[in-house]
Design a protein around this motif. Structure first.
Motif, PDB file in Angstrom:
ATOM      1  N   SER A 290       0.724  -1.117   0.088  1.00 16.38           N
ATOM      2  CA  SER A 290       0.094  -0.086   0.172  1.00 16.38           C
ATOM      3  C   SER A 290       0.647   1.244  -0.006  1.00 16.38           C
ATOM      4  O   SER A 290       1.948   1.156   0.476  1.00 16.38           O
ATOM      5  CB  SER A 290      -0.663   0.105   1.242  1.00 16.38           C
ATOM      6  N   PRO A 291       0.581   2.363  -0.640  1.00 19.05           N
ATOM      7  CA  PRO A 291      -0.867   2.742  -1.124  1.00 19.05           C
ATOM      8  C   PRO A 291      -0.971   2.054  -2.610  1.00 19.05           C
ATOM      9  O   PRO A 291      -1.909   2.438  -3.394  1.00 19.05           O
ATOM     10  CB  PRO A 291      -0.617   4.173  -1.377  1.00 19.05           C
ATOM     11  N   ALA A 292       0.198   1.182  -2.988  1.00 12.64           N
ATOM     12  CA  ALA A 292       0.019   0.648  -4.681  1.00 12.64           C
ATOM     13  C   ALA A 292      -1.116  -0.506  -4.528  1.00 12.64           C
ATOM     14  O   ALA A 292      -1.288  -1.158  -3.664  1.00 12.64           O
ATOM     15  CB  ALA A 292       1.139   0.055  -5.223  1.00 12.64           C
ATOM     16  N   LYS A 293      -1.950  -0.648  -5.662  1.00 11.75           N
ATOM     17  CA  LYS A 293      -2.980  -1.503  -6.124  1.00 11.75           C
ATOM     18  C   LYS A 293      -2.139  -2.744  -6.531  1.00 11.75           C
ATOM     19  O   LYS A 293      -1.013  -2.523  -7.378  1.00 11.75           O
ATOM     20  CB  LYS A 293      -3.963  -1.175  -6.912  1.00 11.75           C
ATOM     21  N   VAL A 294      -2.505  -4.110  -6.238  1.00 18.88           N
ATOM     22  CA  VAL A 294      -1.908  -5.198  -6.646  1.00 18.88           C
ATOM     23  C   VAL A 294      -2.949  -6.052  -7.498  1.00 18.88           C
ATOM     24  O   VAL A 294      -4.003  -6.296  -6.959  1.00 18.88           O
ATOM     25  CB  VAL A 294      -1.348  -5.921  -5.433  1.00 18.88           C
ATOM     26  N   VAL A 295      -2.154  -6.541  -8.516  1.00 19.06           N
ATOM     27  CA  VAL A 295      -3.078  -7.627  -9.301  1.00 19.06           C
ATOM     28  C   VAL A 295      -3.051  -9.254  -8.684  1.00 19.06           C
ATOM     29  O   VAL A 295      -4.056  -9.616  -8.480  1.00 19.06           O
ATOM     30  CB  VAL A 295      -2.573  -7.596 -10.716  1.00 19.06           C
ATOM     31  N   SER A 296      -1.608  -9.580  -8.508  1.00 21.85           N
ATOM     32  CA  SER A 296      -1.690 -10.915  -8.121  1.00 21.85           C
ATOM     33  C   SER A 296      -0.068 -10.994  -7.217  1.00 21.85           C
ATOM     34  O   SER A 296       0.648 -10.252  -7.302  1.00 21.85           O
ATOM     35  CB  SER A 296      -1.666 -11.870  -9.051  1.00 21.85           C
TER      36      SER A 296
END
Length: 348
Positions: A290-296
């Motif tokens: 966080s704060p980054a969004k994660v796909v997998s």
């Protein structure tokens, strides 16, 4: 009042005011007087000094062996002289002979004073050491005194501590009389009193600040499970709640950010990310980035490594300036984290 009684009264007063046992002081005075007699008499291993616990009167005795013919008058006494004291003495017996060394009254007074002063200092040092040793691994408020080269002298109330250059946050500058929070790393006992090592960079400083600011952390409802810090720049903490009705992140952030902002102010603007702890390493790693969004997140628990995929536009945010976000996430989770964008991972 004679000198002896004055001394006893002084020792009584010290016992009441300083809590230093009168018996310990008297024993120390007796030992120092034995040492003074040895200086006067050379070897004098047979000297004993007693001090009357009520009157302060000092007596010096030499233990002498009864012999037919005296060869060493300091250690031996003739049968004839011994029998002047007690007619039942025989060769081989030990006689306690009272002696009065030269200038002994003056020597005794000097020694008593030296011993008392020294013992008081020792006890005060011990008491200070115990007090600050009990606060090791805790935070204290210190008042900045002055800069000594690159080190800062900080007064903690009863002792001064040195905030060394290594334990200072780069870019933090203090003025004399500034009040600052410090983490006590270690307390050592020295002949000059306790030596207290303090820090502004230690991760535990942030943890203790949360304990002080957040009731739920202090009472154990919310636990700080892990902490990673790059002092002066950013800290990440992972928190969990022991009460399903208490949101751990919300408790640490506080109403309108009041709680976390108070800590940020104390740390002179250091950014703090508060994330939810999870026993599932994949979820924990996602939260930690966080704060980054994660796909997998693909985790290898044995290797303690993880391959993370993020949207292309989130890659620089996930890695962070100079790699800081990824570095702190790795430190927080204990996993080696490899971050790729979707186009790098899937080739589109």
């Amino acid at each position: 009042m004679n000198e002896g009684k004055e001394l006893i009264k002084a020792l009584d007063d010290i016992e009441k005011e300083k809590g230093i046992s009168k018996d310990i002081l008297l024993e120390a005075i007796e030992n120092s007087l034995v040492a003074a007699c040895k200086n006067e008499y050379g070897k004098a291993d047979n000297i004993r000094v007693t001090m009357n616990r009520e009157t302060g009167e000092v007596k010096v005795f030499a233990d002498k062996t009864v012999v037919e013919e005296v060869e060493d008058p300091e250690m031996e006494i003739s049968v004839a002289d011994a029998r002047l004291k007690n007619k039942f003495y025989d060769p081989g017996d030990i006689v306690h002979v009272e002696i009065v060394p030269k200038n002994f009254g003056r020597i005794a007074a000097q020694k008593a004073k030296q011993v008392v002063v020294q013992k008081i200092r020792e006890e005060e040092r011990k008491s200070l050491y115990n007090e600050y040793y009990g606060r090791e691994k805790d935070i204290v408020t210190g008042v900045v005194q002055r800069y000594n080269g690159k080190n800062i002298s900080v007064n903690l109330g009863k002792v001064d501590a040195v905030l060394t250059e290594n334990e200072q946050v780069k870019g933090e500058v203090f003025k004399p009389t500034d009040r600052i929070k410090l983490y006590i790393v270690e307390v050592k006992n020295t002949t000059k009193g306790p030596k207290v090592t303090v820090s502004r960079t230690h991760p535990e400083l942030v943890k203790r600040l949360f304990e002080a600011e957040v009731t739920e952390v202090r009472d154990g409802t919310v636990e700080i499970k892990s902490i990673a810090r790059e002092a002066g720049s950013r800290t990440k903490i992972a928190v969990s709640s022991n009460n399903p009705n208490v949101d751990p992140v919300g408790a640490c952030v506080g109403m309108n950010g009041a709680r976390v902002n108070a800590i940020v102010d104390e740390l002179r603007g250091e950014k703090i990310d508060i994330i939810n702890w999870s026993e599932d390493p994949a979820v924990l790693i996602e939260n930690a980035l966080s704060p980054a969004k994660v796909v997998s997140v693909d985790v290898d628990p044995e290797e303690k490594s993880a391959a993370v995929v993020v949207p292309d536009y989130q890659l620089s945010l996930a890695i962070g300036k100079e790699g800081q976000n990824a570095r702190l996430a790795a430190k927080l989770t204990g996993y080696k984290i490899d971050i790729k964008s979707e186009s790098q991972a899937y080739g589109y």
